[in-house]
Design an enzyme around this catalytic site. Structure first.
Site, mmCIF file in Angstrom:
data_model
loop_
_atom_site.group_PDB
_atom_site.id
_atom_site.type_symbol
_atom_site.label_atom_id
_atom_site.label_comp_id
_atom_site.label_asym_id
_atom_site.label_seq_id
_atom_site.Cartn_x
_atom_site.Cartn_y
_atom_site.Cartn_z
ATOM 1 N N SER A 43 -10.047 -0.266 6.889
ATOM 2 C CA SER A 43 -9.875 0.159 5.467
ATOM 3 C C SER A 43 -8.702 -1.548 5.036
ATOM 4 O O SER A 43 -8.408 -1.435 3.390
ATOM 5 C CB SER A 43 -8.383 0.739 5.956
ATOM 6 O OG SER A 43 -9.440 1.944 5.087
ATOM 7 N N SER B 221 -10.212 1.708 2.775
ATOM 8 C CA SER B 221 -8.808 2.713 1.504
ATOM 9 C C SER B 221 -7.857 1.670 1.449
ATOM 10 O O SER B 221 -7.518 2.465 0.136
ATOM 11 C CB SER B 221 -8.474 3.836 2.735
ATOM 12 O OG SER B 221 -7.159 2.536 4.290
ATOM 13 N N LYS C 194 1.077 -1.493 -0.059
ATOM 14 C CA LYS C 194 0.640 0.290 -0.515
ATOM 15 C C LYS C 194 0.818 1.080 -0.029
ATOM 16 O O LYS C 194 2.171 1.026 0.433
ATOM 17 C CB LYS C 194 -0.763 0.568 1.272
ATOM 18 C CG LYS C 194 -2.162 1.496 1.275
ATOM 19 C CD LYS C 194 -2.463 1.038 2.792
ATOM 20 C CE LYS C 194 -4.061 1.421 2.733
ATOM 21 N NZ LYS C 194 -4.812 2.089 3.523
#
Lengths: 96, 487
Positions: free
Chosen positions: B180, B156, B81
């Site tokens: 997330s 997210s 990420k």
């Protein structure tokens, strides 16, 4: 906590150091009033005598041995600088 | 071998690498080719560095040839990420603020993965600064759901989930502040674990809300999640919130944990707003656990309805503080229009942050401001205590709690333009962060129109080994994650 939301968007934007356009101010004021109305539900909860949780687990006084270690070298620390001069960050003039 | 290398598990790949049937370079080439083929549709990556990845793969092959393999992750590409620092690679948080930032050092999780031989692969898209539930808040692009290209991948960590689902990485890391990891895992038919607060170091993770943030793995099986967790978990002196605790061999523990377990079903997670297809899929999973001999008990988490309110006070308060560091002075975007040093802050932040980030900074600044602190922040922290106590009370009667991960399957891009509607998507995942507990989302079916559904298993503090054992017991009979998307 009161249901009448007195969100002074100019004051808060100033505290947050954010330059907002008039359109953003109007939009945020409306949206945040709606969100704060939802949040106002929390005043239903009886919290008398309840300790606040700042952190999910009770960790207190985390100590580390006082051992010197190398920090970030200057060239790496300056690698992402928007402006630099003589191994320092350069900024607009602060004092007249 | 049954499938292309890019769709195999870590266990299969490490065995094939050990037998010499495959090299790490072959595997990396397979993943790169797959990524180049499907990325125009999925858009999971902000960037990737082919040469760097192939160089890491060559090093892995040399270690193996020298008889010095570092274990099951050696030579396996793991996606990152784009909030996790990898030295020399971009670190953007999907924000214009950090569009040109290059990490000066490795996050602790990256150091640990490198020590295990893993290949750090690519920069995966997210909602800007991890604020959002759809990955539509990225300043660069909207990632698509590999199973339904007009739908969101969740957020997210949408890029981390979509890349693993689409075969663009073997596994990945994400971060979870209010859901997330788990919500995108549910939307994209992969397994995603949010570890107990403090199990995994956050050193080198861009901070959003420090009392809630945790890094965790995504993979296409519970076993692969267990392997990755074993590599990244453990105390780190560089993160003072990281906990001193023994780290078991999570992979070896999987099949030792046999149950039968007592599973709690909280009625507050099955009420209004829950999509009937999600409810049905989760109920079928509950029935499966009963068939395995588990005792299923109703439990109550009475403060659930206050979770979203508590979360959007605490998380925004902490974000307004954490994001104060983006001032245009030492790194990040600097406005060219500034009249003086103070104006530099206002304009750099206005130009660098997107609208959701600004909205949360404003809300967080408001709830912390003079005259409002007690009414909002302090009250929220007290209700947080009650939410945590609800879970601890339930754990006197059950070993784990089973819920839907999200109220609905993946929604269409643009469907939730209203911020409050988006915040309410997180209603089932937020309590876990507020209470600091571990939870895993496991695929448990599909809607009629083919969108994935996930269930959430919530465990006890530092009880990841048991939690993954419970997840594995279901997955063994229902390996939904093996159903591949058509791309």
């Amino acid at each position: 906590m009161s249901h009448s939301i007195d969100l002074n968007i100019d004051h808060v934007a100033n505290l947050a150091r954010l330059a907002l356009t008039p359109e953003e101010k109007a939009q945020y004021a409306t949206q945040l009033t709606e969100i704060l109305s939802h949040i106002a539900k929390l005043k239903e909860v009886n919290v008398d005598g309840v300790e606040p949780t700042a952190h999910a687990f009770p960790l207190y006084n985390v100590w580390a041995e006082d051992v010197p270690v190398a920090g970030l070298p200057v060239d790496l620390a300056l690698r992402n600088a928007p402006a630099q001069r003589d191994q320092m960050f350069a900024v607009p003039k602060v004092v007249e | 071998m049954s499938s292309e290398p890019f769709f195999r598990s870590i266990g299969e790949l490490s065995a094939a690498l050990a037998r010499g049937e495959l090299s790490s370079v072959d595997l990396m080439r397979s993943v790169i080719a797959r990524t180049e083929a499907v990325e125009p549709k999925v858009r999971a990556f902000n960037s990737f560095d082919r040469e760097d990845a192939l160089a890491q793969a060559r090093s892995s092959d040399l270690r193996r040839a020298a008889g010095a393999s570092l274990g099951p992750l050696d030579g396996i590409p793991i996606g990152m990420k784009d909030v996790i620092a990898v030295a020399g690679q971009p670190l953007t948080a999907s924000s214009r603020m950090l569009a040109n930032f290059v990490s000066p050092y490795d996050a602790t999780v990256v150091k640990r993965l490198r020590a295990a031989g893993a290949i750090c692969w690519g920069r995966l898209n997210l909602d800007e600064f991890a604020m959002g539930s759809s990955t539509e808040n990225s300043a660069f692009q909207a990632t698509a759901n590999p199973y339904a290209l007009d739908c969101v991948p969740g957020g997210s960590s949408g890029g981390s989930a979509a890349a693993v689902a689409a075969g663009e990485a073997i596994a990945s890391l994400g971060s979870d502040t209010g859901g997330s990891i788990r919500q995108p895992a549910a939307f994209c038919n992969v397994v995603g674990l949010k570890p107990t607060y403090g199990l995994v170091s956050r050193y080198g993770l861009i901070a959003f809300a420090s009392s809630l943030d945790q890094i965790g793995p995504f993979a296409r099986s519970v076993e692969d999640v267990a392997i990755l967790l074993g590599a990244i978990a453990g105390h780190d002196p560089l993160d003072s919130t990281s906990f001193h605790t023994g780290i078991p061999d999570y992979r070896a523990e999987l099949d030792r944990r046999k149950g039968p377990w007592r599973l709690g079903i909280p009625k507050e997670y099955f009420g209004e707003g829950l999509d009937p297809e999600v409810a049905e899929a989760v109920q079928r999973a509950v029935a499966h656990y009963q068939k395995l001999g588990c005792e299923v008990k109703p439990v109550s988490l009475p403060h659930t309805e206050y979770g979203v309110g508590v979360y959007y006070i605490i998380a925004t308060a902490e974000c307004s503080s954490n994001l104060a560091r983006y001032d245009g002075v030492r790194y990040g975007h600097r406005s060219k229009e500034a009249k003086d040093a103070v104006d530099l802050y206002f304009r750099s932040r206005a130009e660098g942050f997107g609208s959701e980030v600004k909205r949360r900074i404003i809300l967080g600044t408001y709830v912390l401001s003079s005259g409002y602190y007690d009414a909002f922040y302090l009250r929220a922290q007290k209700v947080r205590t009650l939410i945590r106590n609800d879970f601890l009370a339930a754990y006197r009667e059950v070993d784990a709690i089973l819920t839907p991960t999200a109220p609905t399957p993946a929604f269409r891009r643009g469907a939730k333009a209203d911020p409050l509607a988006m915040y309410l998507c997180d209603v089932y995942t937020i309590g876990v962060n507020l209470a600091g507990l571990p939870a895993v989302s496991v695929p448990c079916g599909f809607s009629q129109d083919g969108r994935p559904i996930g269930m959430q298993l919530i465990g006890q503090p530092y009880g990841e080994a048991e939690l993954l054992g419970i997840a594995r017991a279901y997955e063994r009979d229902h390996p939904w994650a093996q159903k591949r998307p058509v791309l």
